[in-house]
Design a protein around this motif. Sequence first.
Motif, short mmCIF file in Angstrom:
data_model
loop_
_atom_site.label_atom_id
_atom_site.label_comp_id
_atom_site.label_asym_id
_atom_site.label_seq_id
_atom_site.Cartn_x
_atom_site.Cartn_y
_atom_site.Cartn_z
N ILE A 206 13.88 6.42 6.19
CA ILE A 206 13.14 6.90 4.98
C ILE A 206 11.78 7.34 5.13
CG2 ILE A 206 12.64 6.22 2.83
CD1 ILE A 206 15.57 5.82 3.52
N ARG A 207 11.05 6.98 5.83
CA ARG A 207 9.55 7.60 6.03
C ARG A 207 9.79 8.93 6.93
NH1 ARG A 207 5.13 5.18 5.27
NH2 ARG A 207 5.88 3.12 5.30
N GLY A 208 10.69 9.21 7.61
CA GLY A 208 10.86 10.41 8.50
C GLY A 208 11.78 11.32 7.81
N ALA A 209 12.21 10.94 6.49
CA ALA A 209 13.24 11.95 5.84
C ALA A 209 12.73 13.39 5.54
CB ALA A 209 13.50 11.31 4.51
N GLY A 210 11.18 13.65 5.55
CA GLY A 210 10.61 14.80 5.36
C GLY A 210 10.44 15.51 4.01
N GLY A 211 10.79 14.90 2.94
CA GLY A 211 10.61 15.27 1.51
C GLY A 211 9.38 14.93 0.92
N ARG A 212 8.88 15.38 -0.09
CA ARG A 212 7.47 15.11 -0.70
C ARG A 212 7.48 13.65 -1.05
NH1 ARG A 212 8.13 14.96 -6.43
NH2 ARG A 212 10.39 15.92 -7.08
N ASN A 213 8.43 13.00 -1.49
CA ASN A 213 8.43 11.44 -1.53
C ASN A 213 8.74 10.59 -0.61
OD1 ASN A 213 7.47 11.74 -4.49
ND2 ASN A 213 9.38 12.23 -4.91
N ALA A 214 8.79 11.11 0.61
CA ALA A 214 9.54 10.10 1.70
C ALA A 214 8.36 9.12 2.18
CB ALA A 214 9.49 11.06 3.04
N THR A 215 6.90 9.22 1.98
CA THR A 215 6.15 8.30 2.37
C THR A 215 5.97 7.28 1.11
OG1 THR A 215 4.82 9.88 3.69
CG2 THR A 215 3.43 7.96 2.79
N LEU A 216 6.21 7.95 -0.01
CA LEU A 216 5.93 6.93 -1.26
C LEU A 216 7.24 5.98 -1.21
CD1 LEU A 216 5.15 5.95 -4.17
CD2 LEU A 216 6.47 8.05 -4.88
N VAL A 217 8.36 6.70 -1.10
CA VAL A 217 9.57 5.44 -0.99
C VAL A 217 9.56 4.75 0.25
CG1 VAL A 217 12.14 5.61 -0.87
CG2 VAL A 217 11.19 7.38 -2.30
N ALA A 218 9.07 5.23 1.35
CA ALA A 218 9.21 4.26 2.51
C ALA A 218 8.22 3.10 2.18
CB ALA A 218 8.73 4.94 3.78
N ASP A 219 7.00 3.49 1.73
CA ASP A 219 5.79 2.56 1.50
C ASP A 219 6.25 1.35 0.66
OD1 ASP A 219 4.16 3.63 3.19
OD2 ASP A 219 2.84 4.61 1.58
N MET A 220 7.28 1.90 -0.69
CA MET A 220 7.38 1.01 -1.60
C MET A 220 8.60 0.05 -1.00
SD MET A 220 7.52 2.75 -5.30
CE MET A 220 8.58 4.12 -4.92
N LEU A 221 9.59 0.64 -0.06
CA LEU A 221 10.73 -0.01 0.47
C LEU A 221 10.21 -1.12 1.42
CD1 LEU A 221 13.59 -0.67 1.31
CD2 LEU A 221 13.43 1.36 3.05
N GLU A 222 9.03 -0.65 2.17
CA GLU A 222 8.40 -1.68 3.41
C GLU A 222 7.76 -2.86 2.41
OE1 GLU A 222 6.24 -1.14 7.42
OE2 GLU A 222 5.42 0.08 5.69
N GLY A 223 6.95 -2.51 1.26
CA GLY A 223 6.33 -3.42 0.66
C GLY A 223 7.27 -4.62 -0.03
N TYR A 224 8.51 -3.97 -0.42
CA TYR A 224 9.50 -4.89 -1.02
C TYR A 224 10.15 -5.64 0.34
CZ TYR A 224 13.87 -6.17 -3.12
OH TYR A 224 14.85 -6.62 -3.87
N ILE A 225 10.58 -5.04 1.26
CA ILE A 225 11.12 -6.19 2.45
C ILE A 225 9.84 -7.22 2.92
CG2 ILE A 225 11.53 -5.99 4.96
CD1 ILE A 225 12.69 -3.00 4.25
N ASN A 226 8.62 -6.64 2.72
CA ASN A 226 7.55 -7.70 3.47
C ASN A 226 7.48 -8.82 2.34
OD1 ASN A 226 6.89 -6.09 5.37
ND2 ASN A 226 5.08 -5.26 4.58
N ILE A 227 8.21 -9.02 1.11
CA ILE A 227 8.33 -10.19 0.30
C ILE A 227 8.95 -11.20 1.36
CG2 ILE A 227 9.23 -11.24 -1.57
CD1 ILE A 227 8.84 -8.63 -3.03
N ALA A 228 10.00 -10.69 1.99
CA ALA A 228 10.72 -11.72 2.84
C ALA A 228 9.99 -11.89 3.92
CB ALA A 228 12.39 -10.83 2.95
N ILE A 229 9.47 -10.85 4.54
CA ILE A 229 8.99 -11.19 5.79
C ILE A 229 7.73 -12.24 5.71
CG2 ILE A 229 7.64 -10.10 7.87
CD1 ILE A 229 10.72 -9.39 7.44
#
Length: 312
Positions: A206-229
């Motif tokens: 997701i972070r490497g997808a290259g679009g204008r919101n790639a970093t945003l989506v990846a940061d939110m996805l990672e933050g969400y996954i980190n709830i479990a981690i």
Amino acid sequence: MGVWIDTDMGFDDITAIATVIRAGLDTGVSIDGISLVFGNTPLHQVRRNAAGAKATFDWNVPIFTGRALPVMGKLETAERILGETGIPTTGSTIPQDQQVPENDAFGALCNWIETTSLPRRLLALGPLTNIAALALARPDLAAKIDEIVWMGGGLTTGNHTASAEFNAFADPEAAAIVFAHDLPVKMVDLDFCRQILATPDDVAPIRGAGGRNATLVADMLEGYINIAISRGRPAMALYDPAAAAAFMRPDIVRFASANIAVETAGTLTRGRTVVETRESHASFNAAYATTCDVEAVRAVIFDALAWEAAKP
């Protein structure tokens, strides 16, 4: 064909909406309207999240403000898990300064039911308060809904309490009202959603997808996954996106009929969904998701995230 989404607008809600939009490009389904309800956060923050998501992801969908409080009892949110905004992140997040929606959800939902073409399908991603209000005030219109797919409840244990899943616990009276009115609910519960997991390895594409919101989506996805981690688990369940996948791709999810009721009185069991699968013991009033093609469901969800992250 248009559908309606009722949501408490956190990150997994945003992912669920992206899943509906992306899958809808292939199936001819569009979103006619989105109604907001308290849940992940108080309603004022849900409205900010919705306004920010609409602006960021260019949603051409009207958004309406729904219920701020449960039918009975005190306000319950998931802020202790998700944080003040309801959107955990490892970096960037959606803007919080957009004009929030003001229009009334109840009237908009009534109008949609009265004017939309069949079938009338609704995806509910939070407490069922808005739907319960419709069932009580306009049972004639509620009866015209053809399908409600709800992310909520649990066949076995809960998550917000030992007995109750959060969306059910946040307004058990609302859930009880909806099931008591025999509305065509398909429950996508905790046990089902816990099959559909996101891991840290899912972030890099997701972070490497290259679009204008790639970093945003990846940061939110990672933050969400980190709830479990942070709790010692290797992966995080994709709750609302799993319900969205079931809503859009019923060919890859199997449901079974049951009688579903909601405990409203118990001190320790308030919000528990009681699922009776024996037809000899109760009349069936709903259905619940049982099994699925796990990889196909994940593919639907992550295709939507990659598509969103790749948009210029």
